[in-house]
Scaffold this active site. Structure first.
Site, short mmCIF file in Angstrom:
data_model
loop_
_atom_site.label_atom_id
_atom_site.label_comp_id
_atom_site.label_asym_id
_atom_site.label_seq_id
_atom_site.Cartn_x
_atom_site.Cartn_y
_atom_site.Cartn_z
N ASP A 87 104.60 -49.91 -5.23
CA ASP A 87 104.03 -50.39 -6.47
C ASP A 87 104.39 -51.87 -6.57
O ASP A 87 105.37 -52.33 -5.96
CB ASP A 87 104.56 -49.61 -7.68
CG ASP A 87 103.63 -49.77 -8.88
OD1 ASP A 87 102.78 -50.68 -8.85
OD2 ASP A 87 103.75 -49.00 -9.84
C1 BGC Z 1 101.20 -50.39 -11.76
C2 BGC Z 1 100.26 -49.81 -10.73
C3 BGC Z 1 99.16 -50.81 -10.42
C4 BGC Z 1 99.79 -52.09 -9.95
C5 BGC Z 1 98.81 -53.17 -9.60
C6 BGC Z 1 101.70 -51.78 -11.37
O1 BGC Z 1 102.37 -52.36 -12.44
O2 BGC Z 1 102.29 -49.53 -11.95
O3 BGC Z 1 99.72 -48.60 -11.18
O4 BGC Z 1 98.29 -50.27 -9.48
O5 BGC Z 1 100.64 -52.60 -10.98
O6 BGC Z 1 98.19 -53.66 -10.74
#
Ligand code: BGC
Length: 813
Positions: A229
């Site tokens: 993530d």
């Molecule tokens: C989120 C993800 C997301 C990623 C990219 C993170 O903060 O938890 O679900 O895909 O950001 O935006």
């Protein structure tokens, strides 16, 4: 390895460079080897491709795309094919926008109704979530782009999500928190999985060998790519060893150096790196294939908008219909009340936010549906400010109407990524309005817009209740079609609505406040708890009404499945969701009373009867045995239940199932609360028995210096005065912004500063601050101001010098 020839031509530096992003959304390219960058974009219910300024918090705009209903909404359709269709549209739009990896679906379990991101997830039940997600994945990938199932795993609270340590026993992990992933991966075959931010039993998930290697790769045979993530990488080398190929976003080469050093020192075998490169190359080459023959950059906006409406129509849940107030009869005078009628709430906040192609509001669409509106009044201020005047005006309008259509819900800042809700209530000003309206005109139909469960102590003040959840850009029309009877509602809840938050199983242990969060309730989340512990709820899991009625008859269970009849006993056509629950009757191993093991959605004309068969699969009778460390079946009698909801079992039969002869995993007397299903009473000793070890200390050790994985919030007890001052400044800013009504900005401070671990400063700034500079900052935080400042400045100088050198080299090349 598939791409050995290319890998053999790569230098160590090139291999390492592929293992983290080139920028915020793209992977690294190596043009002389024909390796191009691929683009990763959110999100689960619409494409969020940012063409300019990039962020993962939903701040900067993205290219317009269809905003479909969120996962929590489509979950209520219980229609896997519909999920697949939504996935197909998402995949098509991703391909049109040249996105290679679509960052969704999200399938974390709804352990607690307050999790700020529940609107992005499907269900409190792993079987249901897994099946729906598999549909989405198949749909998305049918266009040649990759889906990315997330967040793997046990990411069930938003606050402190980048540092919290989830303490969960192995059986619960397997049966509740991993089963949805297991189904989604086996049946959807996603090319990509996203590891979560949190720790699992003491190790960050992206470094957790048990999770990433033993379960994901070895047991489930996952051969795709795991991406962190955004900013979730901690020890990059440990992450790579665990098989987390891709780190996002870029760290401007800093972690690539870590990998190179680790290979040179023998900490990682080059072969391990090669395998990671091989899998990433496969993702790159596979997902760019689609663009070889595709030049189409657009999609049919109108058609996709209609599809978003159809998805909403099948997902709306009718929760109450007293005196058959719905559908609205022709010629009835309606007062339209509630701010959400003039501006629909249709999605949640954070990285999933979509810039919709079209926006539909109720007020603009009334005429089209033949609703005889006598006027509109907002009735309340969306963000909670009280106004007697607004209530009075709404009541004056309601007085003149035959029926009140009341549009209520949660505002945009309440359900957001990075934060959990603080309660399950509707804002007080809306509740006051409901009471006042009830006094004036009791013929109220409430239309609810929110992405998660709320309390409804006001339920007896409304005659009709239609829950639209967060129904996407076309949701307002879908709701009107249900209100007017053009659509017979067929959605059922994929999560329980408890009477009060205090009744929920994780009450008191959600969210984890400092170091860790203990999942003491074990298997008993959602209906598994209410049903087993006999706790009354407002609306059970699987509940939803229709404008027609259904009868169930003639159950027959055999080794392979269960057969029964459903009859539409009303006067109009409709769809019924029949649910198969299984309950083991032996009592030897603690279990929920019943667990969902299958479901089907059947369309029936008025008076029609259909025979339905639901097959048992490998998950129907299994449990995870912690003694044998594998899935087993207990030899016993099982209740085979067919229900219209988890609390409305219409048919039941008993089936004897042969077992796998495994030893019993528990001594009953050590965990009496578990066997009684009274998991709110689980003691530390019982929990430790389940865990098989001691529970780690859940609170911060305020005596030791702060480090990479401590959060900015912990500055409150830092040795350095500057850090303590910064803490007070942050909390003041938060308080002040809320005070002046800037709740979204206040939330942002909490999510992107307050709960951020220090390492995030290096991982999320794209190389502006690196780890050695962070060391300087930490020295300052821990009370060595001058030493820290000197270190910081020295490292900054080095960084700038290195960057200059790099650009000179590039110019020279
Ligand atoms: C989120 C993800 C997301 C990623 C990219 C993170 O903060 O938890 O679900 O895909 O950001 O935006």
């Amino acid at each position: 390895m598939k791409y050995l020839q290319i890998i053999n031509r790569m230098t160590l530096e090139e291999k390492a460079s592929l293992m983290s992003g080139k920028d915020f959304w793209q992977t690294q390219d190596i043009e002389h080897l024909g390796i191009h960058s691929i683009f990763l974009a959110d999100g689960p219910h619409g494409i969020r491709k940012q063409a300019a300024a990039a962020d993962h918090l939903g701040l900067n705009p993205s290219i317009p795309a269809t905003c479909f209903p969120t996962a929590a909404t489509v979950a209520n359709s219980w229609n896997v094919e519909l999920g697949e269709k939504v996935g197909q549209y998402l995949g098509e739009e991703a391909a049109a926008q040249k996105v290679n990896v679509l960052l969704g679906p999200g399938i974390n379990m709804k352990r607690d109704p307050l999790c700020g991101r529940n609107f992005e997830y499907f269900s409190e039940d792993p079987y249901h979530a897994g099946k729906m997600a598999a549909g989405y994945i198949r749909g998305i990938q049918s266009h040649g782009v990759s889906a990315c199932v997330k967040h793997f795993a046990v990411n069930n609270q938003e606050e402190r999500r980048m540092s919290i340590d989830t303490i969960v026993d192995e059986r619960t992990l397997r049966e509740i928190y991993l089963t949805a992933f297991e189904i989604a991966i086996a049946e959807g075959e996603p090319m990509t999985v996203m590891s979560s931010y949190n720790q699992l039993n003491g190790t960050y998930t992206n470094e957790n060998l048990h999770l990433m290697q033993e379960i994901l790769r070895e047991e489930w045979g996952f051969e795709g790519v795991v991406v962190t993530d955004w900013g979730g990488s901690n020890d990059r080398v440990a992450g790579l060893i665990a098989g987390n190929e891709l780190e996002m976003p870029t760290t401007a080469g800093e972690t690539n150096e870590d990998i190179i050093t680790a290979v040179k020192s023998g900490q990682i075998k080059e072969e391990v790196l090669d395998r990671c490169v091989d899998r990433l190359l496969d993702l790159i080459f596979t997902t760019e294939e689609v663009y070889k023959n595709r030049n189409e950059k657009s999609f049919n906006v109108e058609k996709h908008h209609e599809a978003a409406q159809q998805a909403a129509e099948e997902s709306i849940v009718l929760l109450k219909n007293e005196d058959r107030i719905l559908p609205i009869k022709k010629g009835v005078k309606a007062a339209i009340i509630g701010d959400f009628a003039s501006e629909a709430r249709y999605q949640g906040a954070g990285s999933s936010i979509v810039n919709p192609t079209v926006r539909v509001n109720t007020l603009d669409s009334l005429e089209q549906f033949g609703i005889d509106s006598i006027g509109y009044e907002p009735g309340f201020e969306r963000y909670g400010k009280k106004s007697r005047k607004k209530i009075d005006k709404a009541c004056a309008l309601a007085k003149k109407a035959d029926v009140v259509l009341l549009y209520i819900g949660l505002d945009e800042a309440t359900e957001a990524e990075g934060l959990d809700r603080s309660n399950m209530k509707l804002p007080e000003n809306q509740i006051e309005l409901i009471h006042a309206l009830h006094e004036t005109n009791p013929n109220i139909v409430a239309v609810l817009s929110c992405g998660s469960a709320i309390e409804m102590p006001w339920i007896d003040k409304v005659k009709g209740l239609v829950h639209g959840y967060l129904s996407g850009q076309a949701g307002a029309k879908a709701i009107l079609r249900v209100l007017t009877g053009e659509i017979n509602p067929s959605g059922k809840l994929a999560e329980t609505y408890p009477l009060r938050y205090e009744d929920t199983p994780a009450f008191g242990s959600f969210p984890g406040k400092e170091v860790s969060v203990e999942y003491r309730e074990s298997l008993f989340i959602g209906y598994r708890y209410y049903d087993t512990a006999n706790v009354n709820v407002l609306f059970p899991f699987g509940y939803g009404l229709s404008y027609t009625t259904f009868e169930y008859s003639n159950i027959q269970a055999d080794r392979d499945g269960v057969t029964f009849n459903i009859t539409n006993t009303g006067t109009i056509a409709g769809m019924e969701i029949a649910q198969l629950y299984v309950g083991c009757r032996s009592g030897n191993i603690f279990r929920p009373n019943k667990e969902l093991k299958g479901f089907t959605k059947v369309f029936l004309l008025a008076g029609e009867t259909k025979t339905v068969r639901i097959l048992f699969d490998d998950k129907a009778f299994r449990y995870f045995n912690v003694k044998t460390n594998r899935w087993e079946i207990e030899q016993a009698d099982y209740a085979i239940m067919i229900g219209a909801s988890s609390a409305d079992i219409r048919l039941e039969s008993t089936l004897f199932v042969e077992g796998t002869d495994a030893p019993l995993p528990y001594d009953k007397e050590n965990i009496p609360s578990m066997y009684a299903g009274k998991v709110r009473d689980v003691t530390k000793e019982e929990f430790e028995y389940l865990l098989g070890r001691q529970v780690p200390v859940p609170t911060w050790d305020r005596t030791r210096p702060l480090g990479y994985n401590d959060t900015i919030a912990q500055c409150q007890y830092a040795k350095g005065w500057l850090a303590r001052f910064a803490f007070h400044l942050i909390t003041f800013a938060y308080w002040f912004l809320r005070k002046i009504g800037k709740r979204s900005t206040a939330n942002l401070i909490m999510m992107s500063v307050y709960h951020m671990p220090f390492r995030g400063i290096a991982r999320m700034t794209g190389g502006i601050v690196n780890m050695p500079m962070l060391d300087g900052l930490l020295l300052m935080v821990n009370g060595n101001f001058f030493k820290g400042m000197a270190h910081f400045l020295k490292e900054r100088k080095k960084l700038i010098k290195a960057a200059k050198l790099r650009s000179l080299n590039n110019e020279g090349a």
